[in-house]
Scaffold this active site. Sequence first.
Site, PDB file in Angstrom:
ATOM      1  N   CYS A  58       3.092  -3.226   3.922  1.00 29.93           N
ATOM      2  CA  CYS A  58       2.286  -2.048   4.269  1.00 29.93           C
ATOM      3  C   CYS A  58       3.015  -1.329   5.393  1.00 29.93           C
ATOM      4  O   CYS A  58       4.216  -1.557   5.590  1.00 29.93           O
ATOM      5  CB  CYS A  58       0.837  -2.413   4.596  1.00 29.93           C
ATOM      6  N   THR A  68       2.717  -1.483   8.726  1.00 31.17           N
ATOM      7  CA  THR A  68       3.104  -2.422   9.786  1.00 31.17           C
ATOM      8  C   THR A  68       3.353  -3.825   9.262  1.00 31.17           C
ATOM      9  O   THR A  68       3.950  -4.642   9.964  1.00 31.17           O
ATOM     10  CB  THR A  68       1.973  -2.538  10.823  1.00 31.17           C
ATOM     11  N   HIS A  99       6.877 -31.146  10.130  1.00 32.34           N
ATOM     12  CA  HIS A  99       6.461 -29.839   9.595  1.00 32.34           C
ATOM     13  C   HIS A  99       5.400 -30.012   8.503  1.00 32.34           C
ATOM     14  O   HIS A  99       4.449 -29.235   8.436  1.00 32.34           O
ATOM     15  CB  HIS A  99       7.670 -29.072   9.080  1.00 32.34           C
ATOM     16  N   ASP A 128       0.878  -1.177   0.000  1.00 30.82           N
ATOM     17  CA  ASP A 128       0.000   0.000   0.000  1.00 30.82           C
ATOM     18  C   ASP A 128       0.919   1.232   0.000  1.00 30.82           C
ATOM     19  O   ASP A 128       2.137   1.107  -0.177  1.00 30.82           O
ATOM     20  CB  ASP A 128      -0.991  -0.029   1.175  1.00 30.82           C
ATOM     21  N   HIS A 146      10.116 -24.239   8.503  1.00 34.65           N
ATOM     22  CA  HIS A 146       9.074 -24.916   9.283  1.00 34.65           C
ATOM     23  C   HIS A 146       7.675 -24.778   8.702  1.00 34.65           C
ATOM     24  O   HIS A 146       6.869 -25.693   8.816  1.00 34.65           O
ATOM     25  CB  HIS A 146       9.041 -24.368  10.724  1.00 34.65           C
TER      26      HIS A 146
HETATM   27  C1  RB5 Z   1      -1.960   2.726   6.503  1.00 37.17           C
HETATM   28  O1  RB5 Z   1      -1.979   3.937   7.167  1.00 37.17           O
HETATM   29  C2  RB5 Z   1      -1.696   1.596   7.468  1.00 37.17           C
HETATM   30  O2  RB5 Z   1      -2.814   1.371   8.231  1.00 37.17           O
HETATM   31  C3  RB5 Z   1      -1.308   0.353   6.724  1.00 37.17           C
HETATM   32  O3  RB5 Z   1      -0.155   0.602   5.964  1.00 37.17           O
HETATM   33  C4  RB5 Z   1      -0.978  -0.867   7.548  1.00 37.17           C
HETATM   34  O4  RB5 Z   1      -0.057  -0.583   8.550  1.00 37.17           O
HETATM   35  C5  RB5 Z   1      -2.131  -1.625   8.036  1.00 37.17           C
HETATM   36  O5  RB5 Z   1      -2.012  -2.670   8.697  1.00 37.17           O
END
Ligand code: RB5
Length: 142
Positions: free
Chosen positions: A64, A66, A133, A7, A97
Amino acid sequence: MIALGCDHGGYALKQEVIGYLKKNGIEYKDYGCYDEKACDYPIYGKAVANAVASGECDKGIIICGTGIGISIAANKVKGIRAALCHDTFSAEATRLHNDANVLAMGARVVGPGLALKIVDTFLNTEFSNEERHVRRISQIEE
Ligand code: RB5
Protein backbone atom coordinates in the site's frame (compact mmCIF):
# COMPACT_ATOMS: atom_id res chain seq x y z
CA MET A 1 2.90 -19.76 -5.81
CA ILE A 2 3.07 -16.15 -4.64
CA ALA A 3 -0.07 -14.21 -3.66
CA LEU A 4 -0.01 -10.52 -4.58
CA GLY A 5 -2.19 -7.71 -3.28
CA CYS A 6 -2.18 -3.94 -3.12
CA ASP A 7 -4.34 -0.87 -2.84
CA HIS A 8 -4.30 2.07 -5.27
CA GLY A 9 -1.13 3.43 -3.63
CA GLY A 10 0.69 0.17 -4.27
CA TYR A 11 -0.66 -0.64 -7.72
CA ALA A 12 2.29 0.69 -9.77
CA LEU A 13 4.86 -1.06 -7.58
CA LYS A 14 2.86 -4.30 -7.74
CA GLN A 15 3.21 -4.13 -11.56
CA GLU A 16 6.99 -3.92 -11.09
CA VAL A 17 6.86 -6.95 -8.78
CA ILE A 18 4.84 -8.85 -11.41
CA GLY A 19 7.58 -8.02 -13.95
CA TYR A 20 10.20 -9.43 -11.56
CA LEU A 21 8.19 -12.63 -10.95
CA LYS A 22 7.59 -13.19 -14.67
CA LYS A 23 11.27 -12.61 -15.47
CA ASN A 24 12.24 -15.18 -12.86
CA GLY A 25 9.61 -17.74 -13.85
CA ILE A 26 7.83 -17.51 -10.50
CA GLU A 27 4.10 -18.28 -10.49
CA TYR A 28 1.74 -15.81 -8.84
CA LYS A 29 -1.91 -15.06 -8.23
CA ASP A 30 -3.01 -11.44 -8.21
CA TYR A 31 -5.75 -10.73 -5.66
CA GLY A 32 -6.13 -7.08 -6.71
CA CYS A 33 -6.61 -4.23 -6.81
CA TYR A 34 -6.42 -3.97 -10.58
CA ASP A 35 -6.14 -0.22 -11.20
CA GLU A 36 -5.29 3.04 -9.42
CA LYS A 37 -8.86 3.90 -8.43
CA ALA A 38 -9.03 4.64 -4.70
CA CYS A 39 -9.88 1.49 -2.72
CA ASP A 40 -9.58 -0.01 0.76
CA TYR A 41 -6.32 -1.78 1.64
CA PRO A 42 -7.79 -4.22 4.26
CA ILE A 43 -9.70 -6.08 1.52
CA TYR A 44 -6.49 -6.91 -0.35
CA GLY A 45 -4.34 -7.50 2.72
CA LYS A 46 -6.85 -10.03 4.02
CA ALA A 47 -7.31 -11.71 0.61
CA VAL A 48 -3.57 -12.37 0.35
CA ALA A 49 -3.36 -13.46 3.99
CA ASN A 50 -6.22 -15.94 3.51
CA ALA A 51 -4.57 -17.35 0.37
CA VAL A 52 -1.34 -17.97 2.30
CA ALA A 53 -3.02 -19.21 5.50
CA SER A 54 -5.14 -21.71 3.53
CA GLY A 55 -2.06 -23.08 1.74
CA GLU A 56 -3.34 -21.96 -1.65
CA CYS A 57 -0.18 -19.84 -1.96
CA ASP A 58 3.25 -20.31 -0.37
CA LYS A 59 4.03 -16.67 0.37
CA GLY A 60 2.46 -13.27 -0.14
CA ILE A 61 3.56 -9.79 -1.14
CA ILE A 62 1.34 -6.86 -0.20
CA ILE A 63 1.79 -3.20 -1.00
CA CYS A 64 0.00 0.00 0.00
CA GLY A 65 1.22 3.59 0.29
CA THR A 66 3.14 3.02 3.51
CA GLY A 67 2.83 -0.76 3.82
CA ILE A 68 1.50 -0.20 7.33
CA GLY A 69 -2.26 -0.51 6.91
CA ILE A 70 -2.10 -3.54 4.64
CA SER A 71 0.37 -5.34 6.97
CA ILE A 72 -1.83 -4.67 10.01
CA ALA A 73 -4.80 -6.14 8.12
CA ALA A 74 -2.86 -9.23 6.98
CA ASN A 75 -1.54 -9.90 10.47
CA LYS A 76 -5.11 -10.29 11.79
CA VAL A 77 -5.37 -13.59 9.93
CA LYS A 78 -4.34 -16.65 11.96
CA GLY A 79 -1.03 -18.12 10.82
CA ILE A 80 0.14 -14.98 9.07
CA ARG A 81 3.44 -13.34 9.88
CA ALA A 82 3.52 -10.28 7.66
CA ALA A 83 6.75 -8.26 7.84
CA LEU A 84 6.96 -4.65 6.72
CA CYS A 85 10.42 -4.29 5.15
CA HIS A 86 12.05 -1.31 3.51
CA ASP A 87 15.60 -2.67 3.46
CA THR A 88 17.23 -5.95 2.48
CA PHE A 89 18.70 -6.57 5.96
CA SER A 90 15.18 -6.72 7.44
CA ALA A 91 13.89 -8.85 4.56
CA GLU A 92 16.65 -11.40 5.16
CA ALA A 93 16.33 -11.29 8.95
CA THR A 94 12.56 -11.73 8.95
CA ARG A 95 12.87 -14.89 6.86
CA LEU A 96 15.76 -16.29 8.95
CA HIS A 97 14.29 -15.40 12.36
CA ASN A 98 10.52 -14.95 12.01
CA ASP A 99 9.76 -17.27 9.08
CA ALA A 100 7.65 -14.39 7.76
CA ASN A 101 5.23 -15.67 5.15
CA VAL A 102 4.06 -12.29 3.83
CA LEU A 103 6.22 -9.34 2.77
CA ALA A 104 4.68 -5.86 3.06
CA MET A 105 6.13 -2.74 1.47
CA GLY A 106 5.13 0.89 1.13
CA ALA A 107 5.25 2.19 -2.42
CA ARG A 108 5.55 5.76 -1.14
CA VAL A 109 8.56 4.76 0.95
CA VAL A 110 10.80 2.73 -1.37
CA GLY A 111 11.58 3.08 -5.07
CA PRO A 112 11.15 0.14 -7.43
CA GLY A 113 14.89 -0.68 -7.59
CA LEU A 114 15.21 -1.25 -3.85
CA ALA A 115 11.75 -2.86 -3.64
CA LEU A 116 12.74 -5.57 -6.12
CA LYS A 117 15.96 -6.29 -4.20
CA ILE A 118 13.83 -6.65 -1.06
CA VAL A 119 11.48 -9.05 -2.89
CA ASP A 120 14.44 -11.05 -4.21
CA THR A 121 15.97 -11.31 -0.73
CA PHE A 122 12.66 -12.28 0.87
CA LEU A 123 11.88 -14.99 -1.67
CA ASN A 124 15.38 -16.47 -1.68
CA THR A 125 16.07 -16.69 2.05
CA GLU A 126 15.04 -19.84 3.91
CA PHE A 127 13.95 -19.93 7.55
CA SER A 128 16.94 -20.83 9.76
CA ASN A 129 14.88 -23.46 11.65
CA GLU A 130 17.03 -22.79 14.73
CA GLU A 131 15.43 -23.93 17.98
CA ARG A 132 15.32 -20.46 19.55
CA HIS A 133 13.53 -19.00 16.55
CA VAL A 134 11.06 -21.90 16.35
CA ARG A 135 10.35 -21.41 20.08
CA ARG A 136 9.84 -17.66 19.78
CA ILE A 137 7.51 -18.00 16.80
CA SER A 138 5.47 -20.55 18.75
CA GLN A 139 5.08 -17.97 21.55
CA ILE A 140 3.37 -15.48 19.26
CA GLU A 141 -0.28 -15.52 20.21
CA GLU A 142 -2.71 -16.21 17.43
C1 RB5 B 1 -4.04 5.33 1.05
O1 RB5 B 1 -4.11 6.69 0.85
C2 RB5 B 1 -3.09 5.01 2.18
O2 RB5 B 1 -3.67 5.34 3.38
C3 RB5 B 1 -2.73 3.55 2.16
O3 RB5 B 1 -2.12 3.24 0.93
C4 RB5 B 1 -1.76 3.07 3.21
O4 RB5 B 1 -0.62 3.86 3.27
C5 RB5 B 1 -2.34 2.81 4.53
O5 RB5 B 1 -1.67 2.38 5.48
